[in-house]
Design a protein around this motif. Structure first.
Motif, PDB file in Angstrom:
ATOM      1  N   THR A  68       0.848  -1.199   0.000  1.00 29.90           N
ATOM      2  CA  THR A  68       0.000   0.000   0.000  1.00 29.90           C
ATOM      3  C   THR A  68       0.875   1.237   0.000  1.00 29.90           C
ATOM      4  O   THR A  68       1.757   1.388   0.849  1.00 29.90           O
ATOM      5  N   LEU A  69       0.635   2.116  -0.958  1.00 31.10           N
ATOM      6  CA  LEU A  69       1.464   3.315  -1.122  1.00 31.10           C
ATOM      7  C   LEU A  69       0.660   4.574  -0.839  1.00 31.10           C
ATOM      8  O   LEU A  69      -0.440   4.751  -1.378  1.00 31.10           O
ATOM      9  N   ASN A  70       1.230   5.431  -0.024  1.00 25.44           N
ATOM     10  CA  ASN A  70       0.616   6.706   0.331  1.00 25.44           C
ATOM     11  C   ASN A  70       1.384   7.854  -0.311  1.00 25.44           C
ATOM     12  O   ASN A  70       2.467   7.661  -0.876  1.00 25.44           O
ATOM     13  N   GLU A  71       0.844   9.047  -0.163  1.00 28.59           N
ATOM     14  CA  GLU A  71       1.466  10.245  -0.725  1.00 28.59           C
ATOM     15  C   GLU A  71       2.942  10.345  -0.318  1.00 28.59           C
ATOM     16  O   GLU A  71       3.277  10.150   0.847  1.00 28.59           O
ATOM     17  N   GLY A  72       3.793  10.612  -1.295  1.00 29.07           N
ATOM     18  CA  GLY A  72       5.217  10.748  -1.003  1.00 29.07           C
ATOM     19  C   GLY A  72       5.963   9.431  -0.951  1.00 29.07           C
ATOM     20  O   GLY A  72       7.137   9.397  -0.587  1.00 29.07           O
ATOM     21  N   GLU A  73       5.291   8.350  -1.325  1.00 25.21           N
ATOM     22  CA  GLU A  73       5.954   7.043  -1.355  1.00 25.21           C
ATOM     23  C   GLU A  73       6.021   6.531  -2.788  1.00 25.21           C
ATOM     24  O   GLU A  73       5.124   6.792  -3.591  1.00 25.21           O
ATOM     25  N   PHE A  74       7.091   5.796  -3.093  1.00 22.37           N
ATOM     26  CA  PHE A  74       7.173   5.200  -4.431  1.00 22.37           C
ATOM     27  C   PHE A  74       7.595   3.749  -4.349  1.00 22.37           C
ATOM     28  O   PHE A  74       8.114   3.279  -3.343  1.00 22.37           O
ATOM     29  N   ILE A  75       7.329   3.055  -5.458  1.00 20.34           N
ATOM     30  CA  ILE A  75       7.788   1.670  -5.585  1.00 20.34           C
ATOM     31  C   ILE A  75       8.323   1.498  -7.000  1.00 20.34           C
ATOM     32  O   ILE A  75       7.823   2.133  -7.940  1.00 20.34           O
TER      33      ILE A  75
ATOM     34  N   VAL B   4       9.348   2.977  -0.895  1.00 16.94           N
ATOM     35  CA  VAL B   4      10.310   3.947  -0.365  1.00 16.94           C
ATOM     36  C   VAL B   4       9.533   5.214  -0.003  1.00 16.94           C
ATOM     37  O   VAL B   4       8.752   5.714  -0.825  1.00 16.94           O
ATOM     38  N   GLY B   5       9.735   5.707   1.192  1.00 14.39           N
ATOM     39  CA  GLY B   5       9.061   6.934   1.627  1.00 14.39           C
ATOM     40  C   GLY B   5      10.023   8.110   1.561  1.00 14.39           C
ATOM     41  O   GLY B   5      11.100   8.067   2.171  1.00 14.39           O
ATOM     42  N   LEU B   6       9.652   9.130   0.834  1.00 12.89           N
ATOM     43  CA  LEU B   6      10.563  10.272   0.688  1.00 12.89           C
ATOM     44  C   LEU B   6      10.798  10.972   2.030  1.00 12.89           C
ATOM     45  O   LEU B   6      11.920  11.383   2.335  1.00 12.89           O
ATOM     46  N   THR B   7       9.756  11.097   2.848  1.00  8.11           N
ATOM     47  CA  THR B   7       9.911  11.797   4.129  1.00  8.11           C
ATOM     48  C   THR B   7      10.972  11.135   4.996  1.00  8.11           C
ATOM     49  O   THR B   7      11.850  11.807   5.557  1.00  8.11           O
ATOM     50  N   SER B   8      10.908   9.825   5.094  1.00 11.97           N
ATOM     51  CA  SER B   8      11.891   9.153   5.952  1.00 11.97           C
ATOM     52  C   SER B   8      13.284   9.184   5.332  1.00 11.97           C
ATOM     53  O   SER B   8      14.293   9.284   6.048  1.00 11.97           O
ATOM     54  N   LYS B   9      13.367   9.148   4.026  1.00 12.21           N
ATOM     55  CA  LYS B   9      14.691   9.255   3.388  1.00 12.21           C
ATOM     56  C   LYS B   9      15.304  10.627   3.676  1.00 12.21           C
ATOM     57  O   LYS B   9      16.485  10.732   4.033  1.00 12.21           O
ATOM     58  N   GLU B 110      36.289  20.207  -5.342  1.00 10.68           N
ATOM     59  CA  GLU B 110      36.102  19.667  -3.994  1.00 10.68           C
ATOM     60  C   GLU B 110      34.650  19.298  -3.715  1.00 10.68           C
ATOM     61  O   GLU B 110      34.359  18.628  -2.729  1.00 10.68           O
ATOM     62  N   ARG B 111      33.743  19.705  -4.589  1.00 10.47           N
ATOM     63  CA  ARG B 111      32.333  19.371  -4.383  1.00 10.47           C
ATOM     64  C   ARG B 111      31.926  18.128  -5.182  1.00 10.47           C
ATOM     65  O   ARG B 111      30.790  17.678  -5.112  1.00 10.47           O
ATOM     66  N   THR B 112      32.855  17.598  -5.943  1.00  9.92           N
ATOM     67  CA  THR B 112      32.558  16.400  -6.736  1.00  9.92           C
ATOM     68  C   THR B 112      32.473  15.176  -5.836  1.00  9.92           C
ATOM     69  O   THR B 112      33.315  14.968  -4.969  1.00  9.92           O
ATOM     70  N   LEU B 113      31.429  14.357  -6.055  1.00  9.42           N
ATOM     71  CA  LEU B 113      31.249  13.135  -5.279  1.00  9.42           C
ATOM     72  C   LEU B 113      31.260  11.963  -6.251  1.00  9.42           C
ATOM     73  O   LEU B 113      30.404  11.853  -7.112  1.00  9.42           O
ATOM     74  N   LYS B 114      32.249  11.105  -6.099  1.00 11.01           N
ATOM     75  CA  LYS B 114      32.352  10.006  -7.057  1.00 11.01           C
ATOM     76  C   LYS B 114      31.610   8.755  -6.609  1.00 11.01           C
ATOM     77  O   LYS B 114      31.210   7.942  -7.428  1.00 11.01           O
ATOM     78  N   GLU B 115      31.479   8.604  -5.304  1.00  8.76           N
ATOM     79  CA  GLU B 115      30.755   7.437  -4.782  1.00  8.76           C
ATOM     80  C   GLU B 115      29.568   7.940  -3.980  1.00  8.76           C
ATOM     81  O   GLU B 115      29.743   8.556  -2.944  1.00  8.76           O
ATOM     82  N   LEU B 116      28.381   7.684  -4.470  1.00 11.15           N
ATOM     83  CA  LEU B 116      27.194   8.136  -3.740  1.00 11.15           C
ATOM     84  C   LEU B 116      26.710   7.041  -2.803  1.00 11.15           C
ATOM     85  O   LEU B 116      26.747   5.855  -3.129  1.00 11.15           O
ATOM     86  N   LYS B 117      26.245   7.479  -1.652  1.00 11.58           N
ATOM     87  CA  LYS B 117      25.692   6.556  -0.670  1.00 11.58           C
ATOM     88  C   LYS B 117      24.290   6.099  -1.113  1.00 11.58           C
ATOM     89  O   LYS B 117      23.533   6.883  -1.684  1.00 11.58           O
ATOM     90  N   ARG B 118      23.992   4.860  -0.830  1.00 12.57           N
ATOM     91  CA  ARG B 118      22.612   4.383  -1.043  1.00 12.57           C
ATOM     92  C   ARG B 118      21.924   4.381   0.309  1.00 12.57           C
ATOM     93  O   ARG B 118      22.472   3.835   1.265  1.00 12.57           O
ATOM     94  N   ILE B 119      20.756   4.970   0.381  1.00 13.87           N
ATOM     95  CA  ILE B 119      20.052   5.004   1.668  1.00 13.87           C
ATOM     96  C   ILE B 119      18.676   4.394   1.527  1.00 13.87           C
ATOM     97  O   ILE B 119      18.224   4.131   0.423  1.00 13.87           O
TER      98      ILE B 119
END
Lengths: 119, 119
Positions: A68-75, B4-9, B110-119
């Motif tokens: 179940t996906l709510n606002e601001g969520e993606f899959i 994936v929830g954008l708020t929690s990310k 100095e702002r270049t990021l070659k390895e991005l973190k996955r969260i």
């Protein structure tokens, strides 16, 4: 290079299960779509799809679970995985997928849309 | 296939100008990033980039104009076009771009990021 507002794009149409193209980059389309009710079971042989809820809620049914996906969520639904979106109430969704993606994937029926409108 | 929830990310990190990967599909990355202040002028030779404002506001500066983006608005910056994002206050942005994309494009500093973190 103009900005695109999701609110005004969603306000500009009222039909359901009919994705509209609102952007294109790197061979991918950005689409907006309104869901209500049940779609059809289908999969895509070659395309992964991303569904981001902009407003409301929907369920993505898989053969072995439901998310179940709510606002601001993606899959992200990987290619070859059968899925069926279902929305009890109207839900606004943004899609990211390759320009080649057909809405009903491997299934071609009366809900298949071969030419998508650009809005 | 987890949602994936954008708020929690966005709640899970606090640094700026440091995109984190939150999804991958069709060779593209979905990233989240917090902007504040000015970035650097740059372009990407081979990648178009999409910037969607999730919270706040920022300006995308181009050599010949500036576009101000608010929550729920996006812009697609085509490859080869010079741009510089600027945020007067902290702004949360979702990016959609090829997996090969370097944050500073043609500029390596100095702002270049070659390895991005996955969260």
């Amino acid at each position: 290079m103009e900005k695109v507002g999701l609110t005004s794009k969603f306000a500009s149409f009222s039909d359901h299960w009919s994705p509209k193209i609102v952007g294109e980059l790197n061979g991918q389309h950005v689409k907006v779509v309104k869901f209500v009710g049940e779609f059809v079971w289908h999969h895509h042989d070659h395309e992964d799809e991303m569904f981001l809820v902009v407003k409301g809620q929907f369920r993505m049914e898989f053969r072995d679970k439901t998310v179940t996906l709510n606002e601001g969520e993606f899959i992200i639904v990987p290619r070859k995985i059968e899925h069926k979106p279902v929305a009890d109430r109207e839900c606004y969704v943004m899609l990211f997928e390759p320009a080649s993606t057909l809405n009903t994937g491997n299934v071609v029926n009366e809900r298949t849309l071969k030419e998508l409108k650009r809005i």
